[in-house]
Motif scaffolding. Structure first.
Motif, PDB file in Angstrom:
ATOM      1  N   SER A  91       5.806   4.923   3.056  1.00 55.89           N
ATOM      2  CA  SER A  91       5.469   3.839   2.127  1.00 55.89           C
ATOM      3  C   SER A  91       6.422   3.798   0.932  1.00 55.89           C
ATOM      4  CB  SER A  91       4.006   3.905   1.687  1.00 55.89           C
ATOM      5  OG  SER A  91       3.647   5.157   1.208  1.00 55.89           O
ATOM      6  N   ASP A 122       4.751   6.009  14.125  1.00 54.43           N
ATOM      7  CA  ASP A 122       3.291   5.848  14.135  1.00 54.43           C
ATOM      8  C   ASP A 122       2.865   5.121  15.402  1.00 54.43           C
ATOM      9  OD1 ASP A 122       2.605   6.941  11.580  1.00 54.43           O
ATOM     10  OD2 ASP A 122       3.503   5.181  10.662  1.00 54.43           O
ATOM     11  N   ALA A 161       0.857  -1.199   0.000  1.00 50.56           N
ATOM     12  CA  ALA A 161       0.000   0.000   0.000  1.00 50.56           C
ATOM     13  C   ALA A 161       0.884   1.236   0.000  1.00 50.56           C
ATOM     14  CB  ALA A 161      -0.900  -0.014   1.237  1.00 50.56           C
ATOM     15  N   VAL A 162       0.843   1.983  -1.097  1.00 52.27           N
ATOM     16  CA  VAL A 162       1.738   3.136  -1.235  1.00 52.27           C
ATOM     17  C   VAL A 162       0.913   4.422  -1.359  1.00 52.27           C
ATOM     18  CG1 VAL A 162       3.567   4.189  -2.626  1.00 52.27           C
ATOM     19  CG2 VAL A 162       3.517   1.701  -2.310  1.00 52.27           C
ATOM     20  N   ALA A 212      -0.375  -0.837  -4.576  1.00 49.81           N
ATOM     21  CA  ALA A 212      -1.780  -0.393  -4.580  1.00 49.81           C
ATOM     22  C   ALA A 212      -1.841   1.034  -4.053  1.00 49.81           C
ATOM     23  CB  ALA A 212      -2.614  -1.296  -3.679  1.00 49.81           C
ATOM     24  N   ARG A 246     -10.228   2.881   2.972  1.00 49.24           N
ATOM     25  CA  ARG A 246      -8.925   2.449   2.430  1.00 49.24           C
ATOM     26  C   ARG A 246      -8.706   0.946   2.657  1.00 49.24           C
ATOM     27  NH1 ARG A 246      -5.937   6.298   4.547  1.00 49.24           N
ATOM     28  NH2 ARG A 246      -4.921   5.186   6.234  1.00 49.24           N
ATOM     29  N   TYR A 247      -9.006   0.484   3.874  1.00 50.02           N
ATOM     30  CA  TYR A 247      -8.800  -0.948   4.135  1.00 50.02           C
ATOM     31  C   TYR A 247      -9.751  -1.807   3.299  1.00 50.02           C
ATOM     32  CZ  TYR A 247      -5.287  -0.122   7.670  1.00 50.02           C
ATOM     33  OH  TYR A 247      -4.122   0.256   8.302  1.00 50.02           O
ATOM     34  N   ARG A 265      -9.902   5.913   6.498  1.00 50.92           N
ATOM     35  CA  ARG A 265      -9.176   4.692   6.881  1.00 50.92           C
ATOM     36  C   ARG A 265     -10.015   3.450   6.600  1.00 50.92           C
ATOM     37  NH1 ARG A 265      -8.207   5.940  12.243  1.00 50.92           N
ATOM     38  NH2 ARG A 265      -6.549   7.256  11.466  1.00 50.92           N
ATOM     39  N   ILE A 302       0.750  -4.959   2.633  1.00 51.98           N
ATOM     40  CA  ILE A 302       1.840  -4.440   3.465  1.00 51.98           C
ATOM     41  C   ILE A 302       1.705  -2.920   3.563  1.00 51.98           C
ATOM     42  CG2 ILE A 302       4.331  -4.723   3.861  1.00 51.98           C
ATOM     43  CD1 ILE A 302       3.147  -7.253   2.756  1.00 51.98           C
ATOM     44  N   THR A 303       1.797  -2.391   4.791  1.00 47.61           N
ATOM     45  CA  THR A 303       1.735  -0.928   4.956  1.00 47.61           C
ATOM     46  C   THR A 303       3.029  -0.408   5.588  1.00 47.61           C
ATOM     47  OG1 THR A 303       0.671  -1.122   7.111  1.00 47.61           O
ATOM     48  CG2 THR A 303      -0.783  -0.822   5.214  1.00 47.61           C
ATOM     49  N   GLY A 304       3.209   0.913   5.448  1.00 51.33           N
ATOM     50  CA  GLY A 304       4.460   1.544   5.891  1.00 51.33           C
ATOM     51  C   GLY A 304       4.398   2.143   7.284  1.00 51.33           C
ATOM     52  N   HIS A 305       3.562   1.593   8.164  1.00 49.34           N
ATOM     53  CA  HIS A 305       3.535   2.129   9.535  1.00 49.34           C
ATOM     54  C   HIS A 305       4.899   1.947  10.211  1.00 49.34           C
ATOM     55  CE1 HIS A 305      -0.840   1.385   8.910  1.00 49.34           C
ATOM     56  NE2 HIS A 305      -0.919   2.521   9.568  1.00 49.34           N
ATOM     57  N   CYS A 326      -4.789   4.170  -3.026  1.00 47.62           N
ATOM     58  CA  CYS A 326      -6.205   4.502  -2.831  1.00 47.62           C
ATOM     59  C   CYS A 326      -6.360   6.007  -2.964  1.00 47.62           C
ATOM     60  CB  CYS A 326      -6.667   4.074  -1.442  1.00 47.62           C
ATOM     61  SG  CYS A 326      -6.353   2.333  -1.121  1.00 47.62           S
ATOM     62  N   ARG A 386      -3.955  13.891  15.945  1.00 45.76           N
ATOM     63  CA  ARG A 386      -2.822  13.084  15.489  1.00 45.76           C
ATOM     64  C   ARG A 386      -1.632  13.954  15.074  1.00 45.76           C
ATOM     65  NH1 ARG A 386      -1.425   7.731  14.493  1.00 45.76           N
ATOM     66  NH2 ARG A 386      -3.150   6.592  15.338  1.00 45.76           N
TER      67      ARG A 386
HETATM   68  N1  LIG Z   1      -3.887   6.678  -0.073  1.00 44.06           N
HETATM   69  C1  LIG Z   1      -3.226   5.566   0.253  1.00 44.06           C
HETATM   70  N2  LIG Z   1      -3.072   4.582  -0.653  1.00 44.06           N
HETATM   71  C2  LIG Z   1      -2.415   3.445  -0.330  1.00 44.06           C
HETATM   72  N3  LIG Z   1      -1.890   3.209   0.883  1.00 44.06           N
HETATM   73  C3  LIG Z   1      -2.015   4.148   1.823  1.00 44.06           C
HETATM   74  C4  LIG Z   1      -2.682   5.382   1.569  1.00 44.06           C
HETATM   75  N4  LIG Z   1      -2.654   6.116   2.696  1.00 44.06           N
HETATM   76  C5  LIG Z   1      -1.993   5.391   3.609  1.00 44.06           C
HETATM   77  N5  LIG Z   1      -1.602   4.199   3.101  1.00 44.06           N
HETATM   78  C6  LIG Z   1      -0.842   3.119   3.781  1.00 44.06           C
HETATM   79  O1  LIG Z   1      -1.085   3.212   5.175  1.00 44.06           O
HETATM   80  C7  LIG Z   1       0.138   3.492   5.860  1.00 44.06           C
HETATM   81  C8  LIG Z   1      -0.156   4.399   7.033  1.00 44.06           C
HETATM   82  O2  LIG Z   1      -0.589   5.641   6.553  1.00 44.06           O
HETATM   83  P1  LIG Z   1      -1.085   6.782   7.512  1.00 44.06           P
HETATM   84  O3  LIG Z   1      -0.238   6.790   8.748  1.00 44.06           O
HETATM   85  O4  LIG Z   1      -1.240   8.009   6.702  1.00 44.06           O
HETATM   86  O5  LIG Z   1      -2.501   6.261   7.809  1.00 44.06           O
HETATM   87  P2  LIG Z   1      -3.305   6.108   9.141  1.00 44.06           P
HETATM   88  O6  LIG Z   1      -4.681   6.483   8.791  1.00 44.06           O
HETATM   89  O7  LIG Z   1      -2.636   6.776  10.281  1.00 44.06           O
HETATM   90  O8  LIG Z   1      -3.133   4.540   9.246  1.00 44.06           O
HETATM   91  P3  LIG Z   1      -3.908   3.526  10.178  1.00 44.06           P
HETATM   92  O9  LIG Z   1      -5.105   4.158  10.687  1.00 44.06           O
HETATM   93  O10 LIG Z   1      -4.133   2.378   9.238  1.00 44.06           O
HETATM   94  O11 LIG Z   1      -2.989   3.165  11.284  1.00 44.06           O
HETATM   95  C9  LIG Z   1       1.049   4.078   4.797  1.00 44.06           C
HETATM   96  O12 LIG Z   1       2.409   3.875   5.110  1.00 44.06           O
HETATM   97  C10 LIG Z   1       0.642   3.306   3.569  1.00 44.06           C
HETATM   98  O13 LIG Z   1       1.260   2.040   3.537  1.00 44.06           O
END
Ligand SMILES: Nc1ncnc2c1ncn2[C@@H]1O[C@H](COP(=O)(O)OP(=O)(O)OP(=O)(O)O)[C@@H](O)[C@H]1O
Length: 330
Positions: free
Chosen positions: A36, A128, A29-30, A57, A104-105, A101, A121-124, A59, A197
């Motif tokens: 990411s 975070d 997920a980028v 991917a 997105r999921y 969120r 896979i996400t970049g948390h 979103c 946040r």
């Molecule tokens: N628009 C997007 N498209 C694809 N992946 C995304 C997008 N936004 C965020 N992500 C994925 O989610 C990860 C976390 O993003 P971010 O911290 O902005 O979201 P968050 O809402 O705080 O996450 P979460 O609630 O899932 O913990 C990013 O590293 C990425 O992998």
């Protein structure tokens, strides 16, 4: 390809924690942000060692003026890396972080299901994790909220969400992007201090770093890691007690034996009660719901609670606590 300490670290973490098996199809997920981008570059660089098939991917929430350009930016990066790209674009209006969120999921899960990926896979990052722990601590939570972001979480029966960067901080991902000239797409909403946040990220954590401990992010993330193991252990024990307390119940979903639970420590009683309420109530049980029902474990016969959300009440009948759905208290 240049091999950096971060490559070595992620390669080791994935192996040591069994996060991603070899030869699997991975959907990364980028967003286009630094975390990411760092994630996908690291995974692409080590993919031959693991024989993965990686796709990207994105979103498009359509909630910023530059959302569409952001999506094209990520698509172009995928082309540069000769990596399959999947895009989901929101059709309904998204007006809060929580809605974004959830959508997105769902969108990522849909892409994974249609294209047969078992891992998203996400970049948390560790940053975070520290933010999430502080955010939940301020809102009020038990240990479960403080364990903040687990390494893996099932999204469906056969799709797993994996977060391999949980030991890497945001300053490390920024440095990595700079070293490899990765073109970061800056998300303007990250600057908006109306979101708590963002205030935690931009005001609280820097304050704690300057005035208390420069390592505060990593240290809080480690606290989350310790709590995660403890929460997993307590949940397992609670599950066992729950099974015991319903083993001879004529209606195990709605009736459980309080004499058995009286022998359990309070921490376990609360967890059993939460598990029971999670299965019964239409919404997540809160602190008051759990305390109210826990109180019945030692209350006199025929005691009963006020209605829970959805209208159910709980009544003590000798050794048993019984749920009566949709009934008001007399
Ligand atoms: N628009 C997007 N498209 C694809 N992946 C995304 C997008 N936004 C965020 N992500 C994925 O989610 C990860 C976390 O993003 P971010 O911290 O902005 O979201 P968050 O809402 O705080 O996450 P979460 O609630 O899932 O913990 C990013 O590293 C990425 O992998």
């Amino acid at each position: 390809m240049t091999w950096t300490p971060l490559h070595a670290q992620i390669h080791r973490t994935i192996g040591d924690r069994y996060l991603l098996p070899p030869k699997k199809r991975l959907l990364v997920a980028v967003s286009g942000g630094q975390d990411s981008l760092c994630l996908v570059k690291l995974l692409l660089d080590i993919q031959s060692k693991w024989q993965w098939l990686i796709a990207i991917a994105h979103c498009d929430h359509c909630w910023r003026e530059d959302s569409h350009d952001n999506a094209i930016h990520v698509e172009n990066l995928a082309k540069t890396w000769h990596t399959p790209f999947h895009l989901e674009t929101a059709t309904n209006i998204i007006n809060s972080e929580a809605t974004a969120r959830n959508w997105r999921y769902q969108a990522l899960t849909k892409i994974a299901q249609v294209n047969n990926y078992q891992y998203i896979i996400t970049g948390h990052t560790a940053s975070d994790r520290a933010e999430t722990l502080l955010y939940n601590l301020i809102r009020g939570t038990g240990a479960d909220g403080l364990q903040a972001l687990t390494w893996q979480r099932p999204l469906t029966d056969n799709i797993l969400l994996v977060r391999p960067l949980l030991e890497i901080t945001r300053s490390q991902t920024a440095q990595f992007c700079q070293d490899f000239n990765l073109p970061i797409w800056e998300d303007s909403t990250n600057e908006n201090l109306q979101y708590s946040r963002n205030r935690i990220r931009q005001q609280l954590l820097p304050y704690l770093q300057t005035n208390f401990n420069p390592q505060v992010e990593t240290n809080i993330a480690q606290t989350a890691e310790l709590l995660q193991a403890e929460v997993a252990y307590l949940e397992e024990i609670a599950h066992y007690w729950r099974l015991e307390s319903t083993a001879t119940s004529p209606n195990p979903d709605f009736q459980f034996n309080r004499r058995i639970l009286q022998k359990a420590p309070l921490a376990i009683q609360r967890r059993v009660i939460r598990q029971i309420l999670q299965a019964i109530l239409p919404t997540s049980p809160n602190f008051e719901h759990i305390e109210k029902l826990t109180g019945l474990i030692t209350a006199p016969n025929r005691s009963q609670t006020d209605p829970f959300p959805g209208g159910a009440i709980a009544v003590v009948q000798d050794d048993w606590i019984c749920f009566h759905p949709d009934q008001k208290k007399d």
